[in-house]
Write a protein that holds these residues in place. Structure first.
Motif, PDB file in Angstrom:
ATOM      1  N   ARG A   1      37.988  31.211  22.648  1.00  0.00           N
ATOM      2  CA  ARG A   1      37.816  30.213  23.680  1.00  0.00           C
ATOM      3  C   ARG A   1      36.771  29.170  23.253  1.00  0.00           C
ATOM      4  O   ARG A   1      35.688  29.512  22.818  1.00  0.00           O
ATOM      5  CB  ARG A   1      37.373  30.875  24.979  1.00  0.00           C
ATOM      6  CG  ARG A   1      37.205  29.898  26.140  1.00  0.00           C
ATOM      7  CD  ARG A   1      36.802  30.615  27.410  1.00  0.00           C
ATOM      8  NE  ARG A   1      37.860  31.516  27.865  1.00  0.00           N
ATOM      9  CZ  ARG A   1      37.754  32.304  28.946  1.00  0.00           C
ATOM     10  NH1 ARG A   1      36.625  32.290  29.642  1.00  0.00           N
ATOM     11  NH2 ARG A   1      38.750  33.093  29.298  1.00  0.00           N
TER      12      ARG A   1
ATOM     13  N   TYR B   1      41.683  25.634  15.187  1.00  0.00           N
ATOM     14  CA  TYR B   1      42.872  26.495  15.167  1.00  0.00           C
ATOM     15  C   TYR B   1      42.532  27.983  15.264  1.00  0.00           C
ATOM     16  O   TYR B   1      43.444  28.819  15.267  1.00  0.00           O
ATOM     17  CB  TYR B   1      43.684  26.224  13.898  1.00  0.00           C
ATOM     18  CG  TYR B   1      44.164  24.796  13.803  1.00  0.00           C
ATOM     19  CD1 TYR B   1      45.272  24.356  14.526  1.00  0.00           C
ATOM     20  CD2 TYR B   1      43.479  23.868  13.012  1.00  0.00           C
ATOM     21  CE1 TYR B   1      45.701  23.034  14.463  1.00  0.00           C
ATOM     22  CE2 TYR B   1      43.902  22.554  12.944  1.00  0.00           C
ATOM     23  CZ  TYR B   1      45.004  22.140  13.667  1.00  0.00           C
ATOM     24  OH  TYR B   1      45.423  20.837  13.612  1.00  0.00           O
ATOM     25  N   LEU B   2      41.248  28.298  15.318  1.00  0.00           N
ATOM     26  CA  LEU B   2      40.864  29.706  15.454  1.00  0.00           C
ATOM     27  C   LEU B   2      41.131  30.181  16.871  1.00  0.00           C
ATOM     28  O   LEU B   2      41.110  29.397  17.822  1.00  0.00           O
ATOM     29  CB  LEU B   2      39.387  29.886  15.111  1.00  0.00           C
ATOM     30  CG  LEU B   2      38.973  29.543  13.677  1.00  0.00           C
ATOM     31  CD1 LEU B   2      37.493  29.823  13.477  1.00  0.00           C
ATOM     32  CD2 LEU B   2      39.797  30.336  12.663  1.00  0.00           C
ATOM     33  N   ARG B   3      41.349  31.468  16.993  1.00  0.00           N
ATOM     34  CA  ARG B   3      41.749  32.019  18.288  1.00  0.00           C
ATOM     35  C   ARG B   3      40.531  32.565  19.035  1.00  0.00           C
ATOM     36  O   ARG B   3      40.295  33.770  19.095  1.00  0.00           O
ATOM     37  CB  ARG B   3      42.804  33.105  18.091  1.00  0.00           C
ATOM     38  CG  ARG B   3      44.083  32.572  17.462  1.00  0.00           C
ATOM     39  CD  ARG B   3      45.131  33.649  17.295  1.00  0.00           C
ATOM     40  NE  ARG B   3      45.572  34.182  18.571  1.00  0.00           N
ATOM     41  CZ  ARG B   3      46.468  35.155  18.699  1.00  0.00           C
ATOM     42  NH1 ARG B   3      47.019  35.702  17.597  1.00  0.00           N
ATOM     43  NH2 ARG B   3      46.828  35.588  19.885  1.00  0.00           N
TER      44      ARG B   3
END
Length: 282
Positions: free
Chosen positions: A205, A201-203
């Motif tokens: 790539r 869920y981290l932003r």
């Protein structure tokens, strides 16, 4: 140093000459009252090799003509009254870490003379690391600008992205940037592995793939942290903190100068650094 220096038996001594010049410059500039010089004796017998046989397997062994010179380098330190350390099971980094750990207990701060990023994990609030060749110095607060993570996170960082220099694999597919991002969010490898489901869920790539790779290679990450963590409890037999500089041995120093065929300038500098007088004309 160019391979143009030889002892009386014809063996190369260029490494000893280079080491002597470095050591003299350090002593002349800093005039330390407390100093430790650590040597790597555990080139293929370190405890890390038992944990991971491929540790540093990518490095060629030191050739005999270089190994022979290590003994002279250490003898030079001993003759100058400097504390020197080596151990068959612990690397020089571990001896440095253990010496610093002991010295701190006696109220001393440390200046680590090395450019090796691994050693940055040892830096405390009042310590410094010194890249002598480039004359760059930094403290604990300066580690992040150089490596992207805090000093206390270096071992976890190397556990994630690996270290090709030491043949530490890290987690396949986790590069330096991803490792830094993960540690910035989770702070430590332990917290990261405990909350591994959050990674997707981290932003950034490839977050989902990073989580899957860590789940698959969890044990390898923990092993790599063991390999990259510098020991603070290596036995330092025969020495005692805070590692005060001792008296020089004029006779041994003179014998080394003769054996290594040091020139008159190096001899004079060694004489001054040691605070001893050589026999006139020697």
């Amino acid at each position: 140093m160019p391979d143009e220096f030889h002892d009386a038996d014809g063996w190369p001594t260029n490494a000893v000459h280079g080491f002597a010049r470095f050591l003299l410059e350090l002593l002349e500039r800093e005039r330390p009252k407390h100093i430790v010089v650590a040597f790597d004796e555990a080139l293929d017998s370190c405890f890390r090799n038992a944990l991971y046989p491929a540790y540093k397997a990518n490095r060629d062994p030191a050739p005999p003509e270089l190994k022979r010179q290590f003994a002279y380098c250490r003898a030079l330190c001993d003759a100058l009254g400097l504390v020197s350390l080596s151990h068959s099971d612990y690397e020089a980094d571990d001896l440095i870490g253990s010496a610093l750990h002991q010295a701190r207990a006696h109220g001393h701060r440390g200046v680590i003379v090395s450019a090796d990023k691994d050693l940055s994990q040892l830096l405390g609030e009042h310590d410094e690391q010194w890249d002598f060749a480039r004359n760059q110095r930094w403290g604990m607060a300066g580690v992040k600008a150089r490596h992207g993570v805090e000093a206390r996170q270096i071992a976890d960082y190397l556990a994630l992205c690996g270290d090709s220099v030491d043949n530490i694999p890290g987690v396949p597919g986790i590069g330096a940037k991803t490792a830094a991002v993960l540690l910035a969010h989770f702070d430590s490898l332990d917290a990261l592995l405990e909350r591994i489901d959050e990674i997707a869920y981290l932003r950034f790539r490839g977050a989902a793939q990073a989580g899957a790779k860590l789940r698959l290679h969890r044990e390898q990450a923990l092993l790599c942290r063991q390999l990259s963590t510098i020991a603070l409890d290596a036995p330092l037999s025969g020495t005692a903190p805070p590692f005060a500089r001792g008296e020089a041995d004029a006779a041994t120093l003179l014998a080394l100068c003769e054996a290594m065929r040091f020139g008159p300038m190096t001899r004079r500098r060694l004489q001054t650094a040691a605070g001893v007088e050589f026999v006139a004309g020697a």
